[in-house]
Enzyme design. Structure first.
Site, mmCIF file in Angstrom:
data_model
loop_
_atom_site.group_PDB
_atom_site.id
_atom_site.type_symbol
_atom_site.label_atom_id
_atom_site.label_comp_id
_atom_site.label_asym_id
_atom_site.label_seq_id
_atom_site.Cartn_x
_atom_site.Cartn_y
_atom_site.Cartn_z
ATOM 1 N N GLU A 100 -18.427 11.830 26.863
ATOM 2 C CA GLU A 100 -18.528 10.493 27.006
ATOM 3 C C GLU A 100 -19.796 9.916 27.784
ATOM 4 O O GLU A 100 -19.868 10.580 28.899
ATOM 5 C CB GLU A 100 -17.416 9.918 27.717
ATOM 6 C CG GLU A 100 -17.366 8.427 27.551
ATOM 7 C CD GLU A 100 -15.831 7.743 28.250
ATOM 8 O OE1 GLU A 100 -15.096 8.810 28.401
ATOM 9 O OE2 GLU A 100 -16.034 6.502 28.368
ATOM 10 N N LYS A 286 -6.760 6.980 33.631
ATOM 11 C CA LYS A 286 -7.715 7.508 32.715
ATOM 12 C C LYS A 286 -9.308 7.528 33.134
ATOM 13 O O LYS A 286 -9.686 8.779 33.133
ATOM 14 C CB LYS A 286 -7.912 6.654 31.482
ATOM 15 C CG LYS A 286 -8.559 6.975 30.312
ATOM 16 C CD LYS A 286 -9.901 6.790 30.233
ATOM 17 C CE LYS A 286 -11.015 7.630 29.088
ATOM 18 N NZ LYS A 286 -12.317 7.435 29.261
ATOM 19 N N ASP A 302 -7.239 24.934 32.255
ATOM 20 C CA ASP A 302 -6.287 24.455 31.335
ATOM 21 C C ASP A 302 -6.262 22.833 31.548
ATOM 22 O O ASP A 302 -5.334 22.238 32.042
ATOM 23 C CB ASP A 302 -4.984 25.063 31.231
ATOM 24 C CG ASP A 302 -3.892 24.415 30.215
ATOM 25 O OD1 ASP A 302 -4.247 23.250 29.692
ATOM 26 O OD2 ASP A 302 -2.910 25.044 30.055
ATOM 27 N N HIS A 400 -22.187 1.211 31.458
ATOM 28 C CA HIS A 400 -21.661 2.083 30.541
ATOM 29 C C HIS A 400 -22.468 2.063 29.208
ATOM 30 O O HIS A 400 -22.842 2.777 28.607
ATOM 31 C CB HIS A 400 -20.121 1.873 30.281
ATOM 32 C CG HIS A 400 -19.644 2.546 29.324
ATOM 33 N ND1 HIS A 400 -19.481 4.072 29.317
ATOM 34 C CD2 HIS A 400 -19.164 2.452 27.993
ATOM 35 C CE1 HIS A 400 -19.038 4.527 28.225
ATOM 36 N NE2 HIS A 400 -18.709 3.663 27.425
HETATM 37 P P1 HMG Z 1 -27.205 1.776 38.558
HETATM 38 O O1 HMG Z 1 -26.687 1.192 39.811
HETATM 39 O O2 HMG Z 1 -27.889 1.303 37.583
HETATM 40 O O3 HMG Z 1 -27.538 3.042 39.224
HETATM 41 O O4 HMG Z 1 -25.714 2.505 37.979
HETATM 42 P P2 HMG Z 1 -28.956 3.397 40.165
HETATM 43 O O5 HMG Z 1 -30.368 3.429 38.921
HETATM 44 O O6 HMG Z 1 -29.070 2.610 41.271
HETATM 45 O O7 HMG Z 1 -28.582 4.941 40.552
HETATM 46 C C1 HMG Z 1 -27.506 5.248 41.293
HETATM 47 C C2 HMG Z 1 -27.289 6.829 41.407
HETATM 48 O O8 HMG Z 1 -26.416 6.781 39.981
HETATM 49 C C3 HMG Z 1 -28.325 7.726 40.980
HETATM 50 O O9 HMG Z 1 -28.705 8.211 42.141
HETATM 51 C C4 HMG Z 1 -27.703 8.687 40.243
HETATM 52 O O10 HMG Z 1 -27.063 9.496 41.054
HETATM 53 C C5 HMG Z 1 -26.699 7.981 39.231
HETATM 54 P P3 HMG Z 1 -30.241 8.688 42.361
HETATM 55 O O11 HMG Z 1 -30.489 9.825 41.490
HETATM 56 O O12 HMG Z 1 -30.950 7.329 42.070
HETATM 57 O O13 HMG Z 1 -30.330 9.050 43.701
HETATM 58 N N1 HMG Z 1 -27.402 7.572 37.955
HETATM 59 C C6 HMG Z 1 -27.438 8.590 37.002
HETATM 60 N N2 HMG Z 1 -27.066 9.704 37.024
HETATM 61 C C7 HMG Z 1 -27.227 10.238 35.803
HETATM 62 N N3 HMG Z 1 -28.058 9.768 34.730
HETATM 63 C C8 HMG Z 1 -28.282 8.358 34.755
HETATM 64 C C9 HMG Z 1 -27.960 7.647 35.881
HETATM 65 N N4 HMG Z 1 -28.132 6.459 36.361
HETATM 66 C C10 HMG Z 1 -27.582 6.484 37.757
HETATM 67 N N5 HMG Z 1 -28.691 7.762 33.659
HETATM 68 C C11 HMG Z 1 -24.330 3.595 36.220
HETATM 69 C C12 HMG Z 1 -25.609 2.680 36.885
HETATM 70 C C13 HMG Z 1 -24.031 3.720 34.928
HETATM 71 C C14 HMG Z 1 -24.150 4.801 37.342
HETATM 72 C C15 HMG Z 1 -23.267 2.403 37.131
HETATM 73 O O14 HMG Z 1 -23.266 1.200 36.627
HETATM 74 C C16 HMG Z 1 -21.819 2.997 37.142
HETATM 75 O O15 HMG Z 1 -21.459 3.823 37.905
HETATM 76 N N6 HMG Z 1 -21.090 2.419 35.999
HETATM 77 C C17 HMG Z 1 -19.577 2.847 35.943
HETATM 78 C C18 HMG Z 1 -19.655 3.480 34.400
HETATM 79 C C19 HMG Z 1 -18.203 4.448 34.409
HETATM 80 O O16 HMG Z 1 -17.352 4.163 35.037
HETATM 81 N N7 HMG Z 1 -18.236 4.744 33.091
HETATM 82 C C20 HMG Z 1 -16.985 5.564 32.683
HETATM 83 C C21 HMG Z 1 -16.675 5.289 31.201
HETATM 84 S S1 HMG Z 1 -15.757 3.722 31.409
HETATM 85 C C22 HMG Z 1 -14.106 4.227 31.135
HETATM 86 O O17 HMG Z 1 -13.785 4.929 30.226
HETATM 87 C C23 HMG Z 1 -13.135 4.383 32.271
HETATM 88 C C24 HMG Z 1 -12.477 2.606 32.504
HETATM 89 O O18 HMG Z 1 -11.616 2.068 31.677
HETATM 90 C C25 HMG Z 1 -11.371 3.087 33.708
HETATM 91 C C26 HMG Z 1 -10.930 1.919 34.404
HETATM 92 O O19 HMG Z 1 -10.784 0.691 33.561
HETATM 93 O O20 HMG Z 1 -10.500 1.962 35.498
HETATM 94 C C27 HMG Z 1 -13.605 1.699 32.897
#
Ligand code: HMG
Length: 450
Positions: A100, A286, A302, A400
């Site tokens: 994902e 989740k 596992d 995301h």
């Molecule tokens: P951002 O603010 O744009 O990130 O966040 P940034 O550019 O400020 O970077 C901050 C740090 O994030 C970076 O640190 C990296 O560690 C990391 P730095 O390297 O600059 O020191 N980072 C990345 N790492 C790898 N690849 C990248 C990347 N970009 C930043 N491309 C971010 C962007 C997506 C991280 C933020 O918007 C976020 O945390 N969003 C949450 C996304 C999420 O939770 N995804 C899971 C899927 S959703 C789900 O299935 C679960 C859910 O239903 C659960 C629930 O309801 O509770 C939502």
């Protein structure tokens, strides 16, 4: 292996990682895959051959054929590094195997925030697993219970005789408990269940405890005057829990449109929502398993067992509840805590046969199952924080979906450099649909730029 010595900065043999490393690697995600591998090789003390395995595939069909039945191939998933993790003052590179988009970025993002508050503080129970022996047709359950408990010492010796090598490693059966199952129909009457509590050291322990249960079941049945039925571990491994806490300064929580206090309060409200509503708690949990499962998978553990244990634990009060909760501290900081069973191992099982699992463990640098469990639960707490922060502020789609855009671009037919170009355009438009990606792709192709 496809790397030249030059690309990797010289030939290198595997070495044991010494001292503490820093998992804070800003902009790691902006590097190319080969540059990341070089950095990882140096940090984790991998050999060139191990780096080659990561790059070219960790499991041959031949090896797979020794693992499961009717093998016709292997099935790969991406392996990424969770960064910025600091648990009990030690830095960890966290191997995460997941399909994902945004899961690894989210966990790393939140770990960076937690780091600002001193990192994760974790503790783990001893590695105690429960084996269950079902006894039925017991004529008098009270007398049966007493008879078994009166023989506890001798029964524990019999349990340990069934697993002498575990005892030599410092583990073994620690306790025996008897529970009477309350009958709900006449057929249920006379049912006892005996719990054998076994210290499995660094093994997950399923096979160990099943052997113990099978060894002593006839004696237990005889003592109770009944018959034995199932002899099997319980995946509700609630004697083997991990607890993790963290503190996050409000400043680092702020987003584009919301200040840190507003985001903190939104996260606390989200926690309360999950505490009050099982429908929300399921999604909340989740989001936690989004982080835990990839580490479980990458270290050859596992994940069905860990999932079963987590959800049964979440429902132990009779109502399904969140595994992690969030509050505002008296100093204004955001406080998070998680507790869940962590039935995982660092020896035996898949680790014996899967080179990728061994590499995953090596990358993590953990030395024991308890340490690995604490890292896993920290990644779960971080994943929860990242998702709640996004949900409490701009919404989940912004972060995301912009990462998901790359998969959408590939699904629309983009390859090579076009993937990032199409994904960037989709994010800019805020419209991450395959049809839109196909449109952008055909415009780019018509413009003859590609
Ligand atoms: P951002 O603010 O744009 O990130 O966040 P940034 O550019 O400020 O970077 C901050 C740090 O994030 C970076 O640190 C990296 O560690 C990391 P730095 O390297 O600059 O020191 N980072 C990345 N790492 C790898 N690849 C990248 C990347 N970009 C930043 N491309 C971010 C962007 C997506 C991280 C933020 O918007 C976020 O945390 N969003 C949450 C996304 C999420 O939770 N995804 C899971 C899927 S959703 C789900 O299935 C679960 C859910 O239903 C659960 C629930 O309801 O509770 C939502």
């Amino acid at each position: 292996m496809s790397h030249s010595k030059h690309e990797l900065g010289g030939d290198k043999q595997s070495s044991t990682r010494g001292g503490n490393i820093s998992s804070r690697i800003p902009g790691f995600y902006k590097l190319g895959v080969r540059e990341r591998l070089t950095a990882l090789r140096d940090l984790a003390g991998l050999s060139d051959a191990e780096v080659g395995l990561l790059h070219d595939g960790c499991l041959s069909v031949e090896q797979a054929n020794h693992m499961v039945e009717n093998v016709v191939g292997t099935y790969a998933l991406p392996l990424g590094l969770g960064l910025n993790f600091q648990v009990n003052g030690r830095d960890y590179l966290v191997p995460m195997c997941v399909e994902e988009p945004s899961v690894i970025a989210a966990a790393s993002n939140a770990a960076r925030m937690v780091r600002e508050g001193g990192g994760f503080v974790a503790e783990a129970d001893p590695p105690l697993m429960i084996a269950q022996v079902q006894l039925y047709d017991v004529p008098d359950t009270t007398a049966g219970t007493q008879a078994i408990l009166a023989e506890k010492a001798a029964l524990m010796c019999a349990c340990n005789d069934a697993q002498p090598s575990l005892v030599r490693r410092g583990g073994g059966t620690r306790d025996i408990e008897v529970r009477t199952l309350e009958p709900s129909t006449a057929e249920d009457a006379g049912m006892l269940v005996v719990h054998l509590i076994v210290d499995c050291c660094d093994a997950m322990g399923a096979n160990l405890v099943n052997t113990v249960a099978e060894a002593v079941a006839p004696r237990l049945a005889a003592l109770a005057g009944g018959c034995f039925g199932l002899r099997i571990l319980s995946n509700l491994a609630d004697r083997r829990c991990v607890r993790v806490r963290c503190r996050v300064p409000v400043d680092v929580l702020r987003s584009e449109r919301f200040d840190g206090v507003a985001v903190r309060d939104g996260i606390v409200l989200a926690s309360r929502f999950a505490e009050l509503d099982p429908y929300r708690a399921a999604t909340h949990n989740k989001g936690i398993m989004n982080g835990i499962d990839p580490v479980v998978l990458a270290t050859g553990n596992d994940w069905r067992g860990v999932e079963a244990g987590a959800h049964a634990f979440a429902a132990r009060s009779g109502v399904y509840r969140p595994l992690a909760i969030w509050r505002a501290g008296s100093d204004g900081m955001l406080l998070g805590q998680i507790e869940l069973p962590m039935a995982i191992g660092t020896v035996g099982g898949t680790l014996r046969v899967h080179p990728g699992a061994r590499l995953g463990l090596q990358i993590s640098g953990v030395k024991s199952a308890q340490e690995l469990g604490m890292v896993m639960a920290s990644v779960g707490l971080a994943s929860n924080l990242a998702a709640l922060r996004a949900l409490a502020a701009e919404g989940i789609q912004q972060g995301h979906m912009s990462l998901h855009a790359r998969s959408v671009a590939v699904a629309a037919g983009a390859s090579g450099a076009l993937v990032d170009i199409v994904a960037a355009e989709l994010s800019k438009l805020g419209d991450i649909r395959k049809e839109r990606a196909e449109q952008i792709l055909s415009q780019l192709r018509e413009s003859a730029a590609y």
